[in-house]
Design a protein around this motif. Structure first.
Motif, short mmCIF file in Angstrom:
data_model
loop_
_atom_site.label_atom_id
_atom_site.label_comp_id
_atom_site.label_asym_id
_atom_site.label_seq_id
_atom_site.Cartn_x
_atom_site.Cartn_y
_atom_site.Cartn_z
N LEU A 1 100.16 -86.06 -2.73
CA LEU A 1 101.60 -85.81 -2.54
C LEU A 1 102.06 -84.52 -3.21
O LEU A 1 103.09 -83.95 -2.84
CB LEU A 1 102.43 -86.98 -3.10
CG LEU A 1 102.39 -88.30 -2.31
CD1 LEU A 1 103.22 -89.36 -3.01
CD2 LEU A 1 102.91 -88.09 -0.89
N ALA A 2 101.27 -84.05 -4.23
CA ALA A 2 101.69 -82.86 -4.98
C ALA A 2 101.79 -81.66 -4.04
O ALA A 2 100.86 -81.37 -3.30
CB ALA A 2 100.69 -82.56 -6.10
N GLY A 3 102.94 -81.03 -4.05
CA GLY A 3 103.11 -79.82 -3.23
C GLY A 3 103.21 -80.12 -1.74
O GLY A 3 103.27 -79.22 -0.92
N ASP A 4 103.16 -81.39 -1.39
CA ASP A 4 103.25 -81.75 0.03
C ASP A 4 104.72 -81.79 0.44
O ASP A 4 105.59 -82.12 -0.38
CB ASP A 4 102.60 -83.12 0.23
CG ASP A 4 102.44 -83.49 1.69
OD1 ASP A 4 101.31 -83.42 2.17
OD2 ASP A 4 103.47 -83.82 2.33
N GLU A 5 104.96 -81.54 1.72
CA GLU A 5 106.35 -81.58 2.19
C GLU A 5 106.94 -82.99 2.08
O GLU A 5 108.15 -83.17 2.16
CB GLU A 5 106.42 -81.08 3.64
CG GLU A 5 105.64 -81.97 4.56
CD GLU A 5 105.34 -81.32 5.92
OE1 GLU A 5 104.83 -82.02 6.79
OE2 GLU A 5 105.59 -80.12 6.07
#
Ligand code: FDA
Length: 305
Positions: A84-88
């Motif tokens: 999820l890190a940096g994911d839209e």
């Protein structure tokens, strides 16, 4: 009666073996469960977020009995949160965690350490964690662990169950600035000494708890599919002058999807609880206990094999 029989079956390893030995229709499980892997969960999350909904991802599993299984659950969450890190998807996607899956029943300290690692990773990834609430024997321990975690991770949230007689008092204590409280009715089989037994009494308690949360300083998360509770929440939001960003609705994946979209279209934040993994048995049985029509669906799926 129906509910108690199904919930008793939910706790029986013999029935679990029996049900899992039947090659269940994919449709049945996939109605309520996103799939078996983190990738499945992220794919479903993207679809829901694309439809204007938020999500909370739950790696299925509960009542872990070994340190190795607890560690494996922690690692699954860490890798999901890495994804999820940096994911839209963030911050529209957060995670929901059961402390019993992290070892709460046999080593509370270990469960807390694992929970802390998950909260730290969520915070790095720009998202939040909400702790599910399990049967009443775990409530004190869960709230104590939450209290210690919130000192370092103030956005950590927790579910409270309106069927428990104690919950009004818990709501009063927790409806403070920054606190994220998910109010649900409660999904376990509980004795009369600790829990309201009739639908009417549970609903009345739900409304009393909602009044406390909606009039307090925290962030209420109204987790229900019940049209009456939803209408009352909309009313209370107006009464207490809450904008759409001051609280949210939450519903389970596969339950009343049209209502989820309707509320989102009306401007509310609607978060869908998306479970994934292979340990779907206890979760599915609780969904069957909530609604006889779900059992008919289950029976048809078995008959169609
Ligand atoms: P209830 O089951 O009383 O249903 C009321 C009405 O809602 C029905 O009469 C019908 O009108 C409508 N409805 C319900 N299901 C429907 C369906 N499938 N299709 C159409 N209409 C339907 N529990 C717990 O003990 N610990 C927890 O941590 C959580 N976490 C959690 C998170 C989230 C996001 C949700 C939504 C729920 C939980 N729960 C939970 C489960 C919760 O306690 C409860 O068992 C279920 O949400 C069912 O209760 P309802 O409030 O939906 O009402």
């Amino acid at each position: 009666m129906f509910r108690s029989v199904i919930l008793a079956a939910a706790g029986s390893s013999q029935v679990e073996r029996l049900v899992q030995s039947v090659p269940l229709s994919r449709n049945l499980v996939s109605r309520f469960v996103a799939g078996t892997s983190g990738d499945d969960a992220l794919r479903v999350a993207r679809e829901l977020v694309g439809d204007g909904l938020a999500v909370t991802l739950d790696y299925l599993g509960e009542d872990t009995t070994t340190a190795a299984d607890a560690e494996a659950t922690r690692d699954e969450y860490l890798s999901l949160l890495d994804g999820l890190a940096g994911d839209e998807l963030t911050p529209a996607a957060e995670v929901s965690v059961k402390l019993s899956a992290l070892g709460q029943a046999f080593d509370e300290k270990l469960a807390e350490e694992h929970a802390r690692a998950i909260c730290a990773k969520a915070s790095e990834s720009g998202t939040t964690v909400t702790f599910d609430m399990e049967d009443h024997s775990t409530t004190d321990s869960t709230l104590e662990i939450l209290g210690r975690l919130r000192a370092d991770f103030p956005t950590a949230g927790v579910a409270l169950q309106a069927y428990l007689r104690r919950t009004e008092a818990d709501c009063r204590e927790l409806a403070t600035h920054g606190s994220r409280i998910r109010l649900c009715k409660g999904a376990y089989s509980e004795p009369e000494s600790v829990a309201y037994q009739t639908r009417l009494d549970v609903d009345k308690s739900y409304v009393r708890c909602m009044n406390i949360l909606m009039s307090g300083d925290g962030y209420p998360m109204i987790a229900t599919h019940d049209p009456r509770m939803i209408a009352i929440a909309e009313d209370r939001a107006k009464w207490f002058d809450h904008g759409c960003d001051d609280f949210e609705f939450q519903m389970l994946y596969g339950v009343r999807p049209e209502e989820q979209l309707r509320l989102a279209e009306d401007g509310y934040t609607v978060r869908v609880y998306v479970p994934y993994g292979t340990q779907w048995y206890g979760y599915l049985m609780r969904r069957l206990a909530e609604r006889p029509a779900n059992l008919a669906f289950f029976a048809r799926a078995l008959a169609s094999r």
